[in-house]
Design a protein around this motif. Structure first.
Motif, short mmCIF file in Angstrom:
data_model
loop_
_atom_site.label_atom_id
_atom_site.label_comp_id
_atom_site.label_asym_id
_atom_site.label_seq_id
_atom_site.Cartn_x
_atom_site.Cartn_y
_atom_site.Cartn_z
N ASN A 27 -25.11 -26.97 8.52
CA ASN A 27 -26.35 -26.87 8.41
C ASN A 27 -27.40 -26.10 9.75
O ASN A 27 -28.30 -25.13 9.31
CB ASN A 27 -27.11 -28.58 7.94
N GLY A 28 -27.36 -26.34 10.34
CA GLY A 28 -28.10 -26.12 11.76
C GLY A 28 -27.21 -25.15 12.18
O GLY A 28 -27.91 -24.10 12.49
N MET A 29 -25.81 -24.64 11.94
CA MET A 29 -25.49 -22.95 12.65
C MET A 29 -26.40 -22.03 11.38
O MET A 29 -26.72 -20.69 11.81
CB MET A 29 -24.44 -22.43 12.70
N ILE A 30 -26.65 -22.63 10.12
CA ILE A 30 -27.12 -21.99 9.09
C ILE A 30 -28.20 -21.49 9.30
O ILE A 30 -28.99 -20.38 8.83
CB ILE A 30 -26.65 -22.53 7.67
N CYS A 31 -29.11 -22.71 9.58
CA CYS A 31 -30.49 -22.12 10.12
C CYS A 31 -30.77 -21.68 11.40
O CYS A 31 -31.48 -20.32 11.46
CB CYS A 31 -31.30 -24.12 10.21
N ALA A 32 -29.85 -21.66 11.58
CA ALA A 32 -30.27 -20.69 13.38
C ALA A 32 -29.81 -19.15 12.67
O ALA A 32 -30.21 -17.98 13.67
CB ALA A 32 -28.63 -20.72 14.58
N ALA A 33 -28.53 -19.53 11.75
CA ALA A 33 -28.29 -18.09 11.97
C ALA A 33 -29.88 -17.27 10.83
O ALA A 33 -29.79 -15.90 11.03
CB ALA A 33 -26.85 -17.86 10.84
N TYR A 34 -30.03 -17.57 9.63
CA TYR A 34 -31.33 -17.15 9.81
C TYR A 34 -32.41 -16.65 10.65
O TYR A 34 -32.79 -15.52 10.11
CB TYR A 34 -31.25 -18.90 8.42
N LEU A 35 -32.86 -17.59 11.14
CA LEU A 35 -33.52 -16.92 12.14
C LEU A 35 -33.37 -15.92 12.86
O LEU A 35 -33.68 -14.85 13.49
CB LEU A 35 -34.05 -18.86 12.55
N ALA A 36 -31.94 -16.36 13.32
CA ALA A 36 -31.85 -14.82 14.22
C ALA A 36 -31.01 -13.55 13.39
O ALA A 36 -32.05 -12.31 13.74
CB ALA A 36 -30.15 -15.03 14.55
N GLN A 37 -31.21 -13.57 12.02
CA GLN A 37 -31.33 -12.76 10.84
C GLN A 37 -32.79 -12.12 10.98
O GLN A 37 -33.02 -10.45 11.46
CB GLN A 37 -30.62 -13.03 9.79
N ALA A 38 -33.92 -12.83 11.25
CA ALA A 38 -35.04 -12.46 10.80
C ALA A 38 -35.71 -12.03 12.31
O ALA A 38 -36.81 -11.72 12.65
CB ALA A 38 -35.79 -13.30 9.97
N GLY A 39 -34.94 -11.74 12.93
CA GLY A 39 -35.77 -11.32 14.38
C GLY A 39 -36.07 -12.47 15.31
O GLY A 39 -36.29 -12.13 16.55
N SER A 523 -30.20 -27.15 3.09
CA SER A 523 -30.75 -28.20 4.20
C SER A 523 -30.89 -26.90 4.81
O SER A 523 -31.89 -26.20 5.21
CB SER A 523 -30.14 -29.42 4.80
N GLY A 524 -29.70 -26.30 5.45
CA GLY A 524 -30.23 -25.00 6.42
C GLY A 524 -30.99 -24.26 6.26
O GLY A 524 -31.85 -23.75 6.85
N LYS A 529 -35.56 -20.96 5.69
CA LYS A 529 -37.08 -20.51 4.96
C LYS A 529 -38.55 -21.14 5.21
O LYS A 529 -39.09 -20.46 5.55
CB LYS A 529 -36.56 -21.08 3.51
N LEU A 530 -37.98 -22.24 5.32
CA LEU A 530 -39.65 -23.02 6.33
C LEU A 530 -40.01 -22.23 6.51
O LEU A 530 -41.52 -22.08 7.31
CB LEU A 530 -39.44 -24.57 5.75
N MET A 531 -39.59 -23.09 8.31
CA MET A 531 -39.85 -22.28 9.41
C MET A 531 -40.93 -21.03 9.40
O MET A 531 -41.26 -20.71 9.78
CB MET A 531 -39.05 -22.11 10.69
N LEU A 532 -39.72 -19.87 8.55
CA LEU A 532 -40.29 -18.69 8.84
C LEU A 532 -41.57 -18.37 8.31
O LEU A 532 -42.64 -17.41 8.14
CB LEU A 532 -38.88 -17.21 7.90
N LYS A 533 -41.44 -19.16 6.71
CA LYS A 533 -43.07 -19.35 6.11
C LYS A 533 -44.45 -19.91 7.77
O LYS A 533 -45.59 -18.82 6.92
CB LYS A 533 -42.94 -20.62 4.85
N GLU A 534 -44.03 -20.47 7.65
CA GLU A 534 -44.93 -21.78 8.52
C GLU A 534 -44.95 -20.97 9.68
O GLU A 534 -45.09 -21.40 10.94
CB GLU A 534 -44.33 -23.09 9.02
#
Length: 540
Positions: A27-39, A523-524, A529-534
């Motif tokens: 879950n932590g890695m998935i969260c990190a990957a989405y954030l990195a993908q978003a720049g 969860s990740g 998605k919440l972090m990118l929204k906020e």
């Protein structure tokens, strides 16, 4: 150990990131990957020498063999958008279908069993061989609970607000049952649901034993969907990551680095740093500090609150008190990871010229009866290892020849209801071999001679599970998966939105949060998605 180039340094000498993720479970890695993908400029910090947490494969436990040290079968992640969104197949991730995904050999009846295939009709044909009436009941059961759980799964991919739960879970047609009766079944024990749905003891036992893998016993109230979730396995199937369970997190690591993120291994975090109600970074055990606009704690919630935020003045006292009352439970089970000369030989079944049978592809459910399950749970409540342990056997080398040397195999034997805290005066380090022998002997009762085929083994007692993974008291779900600790109550109502509201920029992910344990990735996904929204709230 740093996985790629050295981080940029600020004037103060500390590396600075948009987001730091503490812990490298999937879950932590998935969260990190989405954030990195978003720049976003992202860094992951992992205390062990390799990423993955409980989604990790080790080549050192038994040299020459790839041994999972946590999860093995990947199920519900295949119903999330994670794999497609992050294009993980481009980073070496390949999945192999387990079909049948589970097999229940009938005790004392060589050559007979129930095969659970991804295809519902094929499964019904297998059930019809022992109970035609139950085959029809199973078809209706899968249809009704599949409809409901499609809504439940939609709820799993959103923050667990009351509105999200009501609109997604109960806003659908509950085909096969009136609404109130389905709600009654949801609120009842899953053991009762199975008993009132099916007649044949073998089918009852198979479904109850599989449902028990989530933790609560068959008698627990509001647990009906642990059995109802069985319907979703026909939609997603069960799959194996080729090369071992850890292939998922290794692919995520490659994806993060490809998008400019950084991954630190052998880098245990000491504390999360906050200032004036805002997360500002982390401090490692070696004293190094790293700044960030946001921090994601992808660790056990009690590790986050009690350790990483132990001296944080911004954490409300009521949250500290609530942490003390979180129900972690008394362990879950133990597992014996074996290198094998050959696969278990279940008498009366057909095998190919390599000794591989149909049942070897899936989970082998070796529970002799509901009474045996009750007895094992009774021993668990008494604080002693089960007198007669119940095995769930996994033989993934039947699908994946990369796991073992040519002509050899791996076998993982999970036993449920092994308490972490023993009340009989024994210690897990002293009885590990004895209890492993008992688990293998239980497999021998179904497949004689299996224990004699073991070349080497790695034993994960509840104590070893806690030591390796940081899963407190060896609860592989982090917290008990009971209704009062699920959905908008997980890990507690104040923290159920994947963040600690009193501390800006501090987010939560992992099995301690909604929707709980297992290889989901939900969860990740939700935290990212919440972090990118906020992001305007924490990126200033």
């Amino acid at each position: 150990m740093l996985a790629n180039a050295a981080p940029a340094l600020t004037v103060s000498g500390m590396s600075s990131y948009d987001a730091i993720i503490v812990g490298s479970g999937h879950n932590g890695m998935i969260c990190a990957a989405y954030l990195a993908q978003a720049g976003k400029k992202v860094a992951v910090f992992e205390r062990r020498g390799t990423v993955g947490g409980a989604v990790c494969t080790d080549t050192t436990k038994i040299p020459g063999y790839k041994i999972d040290v946590g999860s093995s079968a990947h199920v519900m992640i295949h119903q999330t958008p994670v794999l497609a969104d992050l294009e993980l197949s481009k980073y070496g991730l390949e999945y192999l279908e387990m079909d049948p995904w589970a097999y229940y050999p009938l005790p004392g009846q060589p050559g007979k069993g129930i095969a659970f295939y991804r295809d519902v009709e094929k499964t019904c044909q297998s059930i019809a061989e022992i109970s035609p009436k139950d085959a029809e009941a199973y078809r209706t059961f899968v249809d009704a609970w599949g409809k409901l759980n499609e809504g439940v799964f939609d709820a799993f991919l959103k923050p667990p607000t009351p509105w999200n739960l009501v609109s997604t879970m109960f806003g659908r047609s509950l085909k096969g049952s009136d609404h109130m009766n389905m709600v009654r079944k949801l609120m009842g024990p899953y053991g009762q649901l199975v008993l009132e749905t099916f007649e044949h003891e073998a089918l009852r036992t198979a479904i109850i034993w599989l449902a028990a893998q989530s933790g609560p016993p068959p008698s627990e109230a509001a647990s009906g969907d642990f059995a109802g979730w069985h319907a979703m396995y026909h939609q997603s199937g069960m799959k194996r990551a080729k090369g071992g369970s850890g292939a998922l997190t290794q692919a995520l690591k490659k994806r993060i680095i490809a998008d400019g993120g950084e991954v630190f291994e052998d880098a245990p975090v000491k504390r999360i740093i906050t200032s004036n109600g805002r997360a500002t970074g982390i401090e490692l055990e070696n004293g190094d500090r790293h700044e960030a606009k946001a921090v994601v704690a992808a660790t056990h919630i009690k590790t986050t609150l009690d350790n990483f935020l132990a001296d944080c003045p911004d954490l409300p006292d009521e949250i500290r008190q609530r942490s003390k009352s979180l129900r972690v439970g008394n362990g879950f089970g133990m597992i014996v990871r074996c290198a094998m000369e050959s696969l278990p030989d279940y008498p009366g079944f057909n095998y190919d010229n390599k000794g591989v049978g149909e049942m070897h592809r899936g989970l082998q459910l070796l529970c002799p009866s509901r009474e045996a399950l009750d007895a094992a749970y009774g021993d668990y409540l008494a604080g002693r290892p089960p007198e007669k342990p119940i095995p769930l056997v996994m033989t993934f080398s039947s699908l994946d020849d990369t796991l073992a040397p040519a002509g050899k195999h791996v076998m993982f034997v999970w036993g449920q209801y092994h308490p972490y805290e023993l009340r009989n005066g024994e210690h897990w380090d002293d009885i590990a071999d004895r209890e492993a022998d008992k688990l293998l002997a239980a497999v021998d009762e179904y497949a004689p001679g299996t224990s004699a085929k073991v070349i080497d083994r790695y034993i994960q007692t509840p104590l070893e599970i806690e030591r390796l993974h940081g899963m407190l008291r060896a609860n592989v779900m982090h917290l008990e998966m009971s209704f009062d600790q699920m959905f908008c109550f997980r890990p507690m109502p104040e923290l159920s939105s994947y963040k600690i509201p009193a501390i800006k920029g501090l987010y939560l992910t992992g099995a301690s949060t909604h929707p709980g344990g297992g290889v989901w990735g939900a969860s990740g996904h939700n935290t990212a998605k919440l972090m990118l929204k906020e992001q305007k709230r924490w990126s200033k």
